[in-house]
Design an enzyme around this catalytic site. Structure first.
Site, PDB file in Angstrom:
ATOM      1  N   LYS A  79       2.727  57.823 -13.693  1.00 29.56           N
ATOM      2  CA  LYS A  79       2.691  56.579 -12.914  1.00 29.56           C
ATOM      3  C   LYS A  79       1.816  55.553 -13.633  1.00 29.56           C
ATOM      4  CE  LYS A  79       1.545  55.159  -8.118  1.00 29.56           C
ATOM      5  NZ  LYS A  79       1.092  55.655  -6.806  1.00 29.56           N
ATOM      6  N   SER A 154       4.109  54.800  -2.809  1.00 31.85           N
ATOM      7  CA  SER A 154       4.169  53.913  -3.942  1.00 31.85           C
ATOM      8  C   SER A 154       4.589  54.583  -5.248  1.00 31.85           C
ATOM      9  CB  SER A 154       2.804  53.258  -4.145  1.00 31.85           C
ATOM     10  OG  SER A 154       1.829  54.242  -4.468  1.00 31.85           O
ATOM     11  N   SER A 178       1.549  58.458  -0.867  1.00 33.45           N
ATOM     12  CA  SER A 178       2.365  57.956  -1.978  1.00 33.45           C
ATOM     13  C   SER A 178       2.929  58.986  -2.940  1.00 33.45           C
ATOM     14  CB  SER A 178       1.574  56.931  -2.774  1.00 33.45           C
ATOM     15  OG  SER A 178       1.662  55.700  -2.123  1.00 33.45           O
TER      16      SER A 178
END
Ligand code: GLN
Length: 487
Positions: A79, A154, A178
């Site tokens: 990420k 997210s 997330s």
């Protein structure tokens, strides 16, 4: 390029037995990304040359008989919120569009030391604020099971790249859900470790008392492998726990006989989609058939969890994001103006609407006159939520629940309705408020073919029980082997 069906553990075996080289495997994933990511949009950046060079280096060290790391040759996607000196770290924000970190985050350093092939950086909601990945300043990510739907967020890119067969393993972060929420919506496995289990050094902070880094993969065995690699004490993160890391991979295969599974009364209430409810209840029956005893428990303060989270997380965010002033970090306005105006313009130009909303919410909750009424009160409720869990874990070993009340929503469906978007976090935020580990695993599909997730939570540092609970379920069912054929 057809997708690679094997799990990370199976691929590791092929690599170790010399049946496939790291270069071949990396090339296969790069080919898959070239085709599938045009539709999915999980990656913000893929550096094919760097990944292939790294894979070639691993192959030659293997040929020379040199000792190799635990993940030698396995592609891992990260990420875009964890610092890596080899690439930018943008947090999907215009603010950090050109930010090249001067050091590696501990997690990235551990992945490099384990000889993983870092294949690319995945899309996310800006600064990890959101639940759909639509808040990225750069692109939309689509759910591999239905391209009109969001992958969640997210860590939407991290979940979609695994679900889309573009990486066997990925790293996400979880402040209020997330990792678990996008894993649930994309039909993969995602684990949020205990607060402090994995170092946050070099993780761009959102809400420091809640943030945790964790793994996403296609199976619990793969999650255990990646967790083992990234977990552990780090003197550079004062919140990291100084406790040894168990061998998670060797503790998975133990019967569930006698395991006490808790079902939370408040969880099966209004707002839960009937299909999700039935599917989760079916999963719970599987646990019973495996010898677990099911017990109904109550978490009386859970109804305040979302409200509490949305005071604490924005408060911490408003403080953490104060560093983006156009001087020390990130974007600076091109306008010729005074110092104060420069701060204001730089921030106004580079932050997206959701980040601004969080900063305003947080600054308000922390301001003199409102601090006691909002922030302090939220801290008190947080304590009550934690106490509920302490009492619950006297009676049960694991708590089972849905991950979200509904399967994946359409892109655009909730984007202009922040409150509905925040309510998606109903089942996940409590684990962050209480510092608990939680895992999301696939447990079925809706009639329309969308994945449904089961969440298990355990007491702090009980990842072994959590992983065992997830693994034994996966051995008894085959949901984690299902792959989308849309891309
Ligand atoms: N959806 C939650 C939020 O927007 C959780 C985000 C996260 O875990 N990073 O705050």
């Amino acid at each position: 390029m057809s997708r690679i069906e094997q799990t990370a553990n199976e691929l590791l075996q092929l690599l170790n037995q010399g049946e496939i080289s790291a270069v071949e495997l990396t090339q296969n994933y790069l080919d898959r990304i070239a085709v599938a990511d045009r539709q999915i949009g999980a990656f913000l950046r893929v550096d094919a040359d760097a990944a292939l060079a790294r894979a070639a280096d691993i192959d030659s060290r293997r040929q020379a008989g040199q000792p190799l790391g635990k993940l030698a040759g396995l592609p891992v996607a990260v990420k875009d919120v964890l610092c890596d000196t080899d690439t930018k770290t943008t947090c999907a924000s215009r603010m950090l569009e050109n930010f090249r970190p001067p050091y590696d985050s501990t997690v990235v350093a551990k992945l490099k030391a384990a000889d993983a092939v870092l294949i690319g950086r995945t899309n996310m909601d800006e600064f990890a604020m959101g639940g759909s990945t639509e808040n990225s300043a750069f692109q939309i990510t689509r759910n591999p099971w239905d391209l009109d739907r969001a992958p969640g967020g997210s860590s939407g890119g991290a979940a979609a790249c695994v679900a889309g067969g573009m990486a066997p393993l990925s790293i996400g972060t979880d402040t209020g859900g997330s990792i678990r929420q996008p894993a649930g919506l994309c039909g993969v496995v995602g684990l949020k470790p205990t607060y402090g289990r994995v170092s946050r050094f070099g993780l761009v902070a959102f809400a420091s008392s809640l943030d945790q880094v964790g793994p996403l993969a296609n199976s619990t065995e793969d999650i255990a492998l990646l967790l083992e690699t990234i977990a552990g004490h780090d003197p550079q993160d004062s919140t990291s726990l100084d406790v040894p890391v168990p061998e998670y991979t060797s503790a998975l295969d133990q019967p569930l006989e006698g395991l006490r599974l808790g079902i939370v009364r408040e969880h099966f209430a209004e707002g839960l989609d009937p299909e999700v409810e039935t599917t989760v209840r079916e999963a719970i029956k599987v646990y019973e058939s495996l010898g677990a005893t099911v017990k109904e428990i109550s978490l009386p303060h859970s109804k305040y969890a979302v409200a509490t989270y949305y005071v604490i997380a924005p408060s911490e965010a408003s403080s953490n994001l104060a560093r983006y002033d156009g001087v020390h970090y990130g974007h600076r306005t091109a306008e010729d103006c005074s110092l104060v105006e420069m701060y204001c313009r730089s921030r106004a130009e580079a932050f997206g609407p959701e980040v601004k909303r969080r900063i305003m919410l947080g600054a308000y909750a922390l301001s003199a006159g409102y601090y006691d009424a909002y922030y302090l009160k939220a801290l008190k409720v947080r304590r009550l939520i934690r106490q509920d869990f302490d009492a619950a874990f006297e009676q049960v070993d694991l708590i089972a629940s849905p991950v979200t009340a509904e399967p994946a929503f359409k892109i655009g469906e909730l984007a202009n309705d922040p409150l509905s978007m925040y309510l998606v976090d109903l089942y996940t935020v409590s684990a962050n408020l209480a510092g608990l580990p939680g895992i999301s695993l696939p447990c079925g599909f809706s009639k329309t073919g969308l994945p449904i997730g089961l969440q298990l939570q355990a007491k702090p540092l009980a990842e072994e029980t959590l992983l065992r609970g997830a693994h034994m379920y996966q051995k008894a069912t085959d949901w984690q082997t299902k792959r989308s054929d849309r891309v």
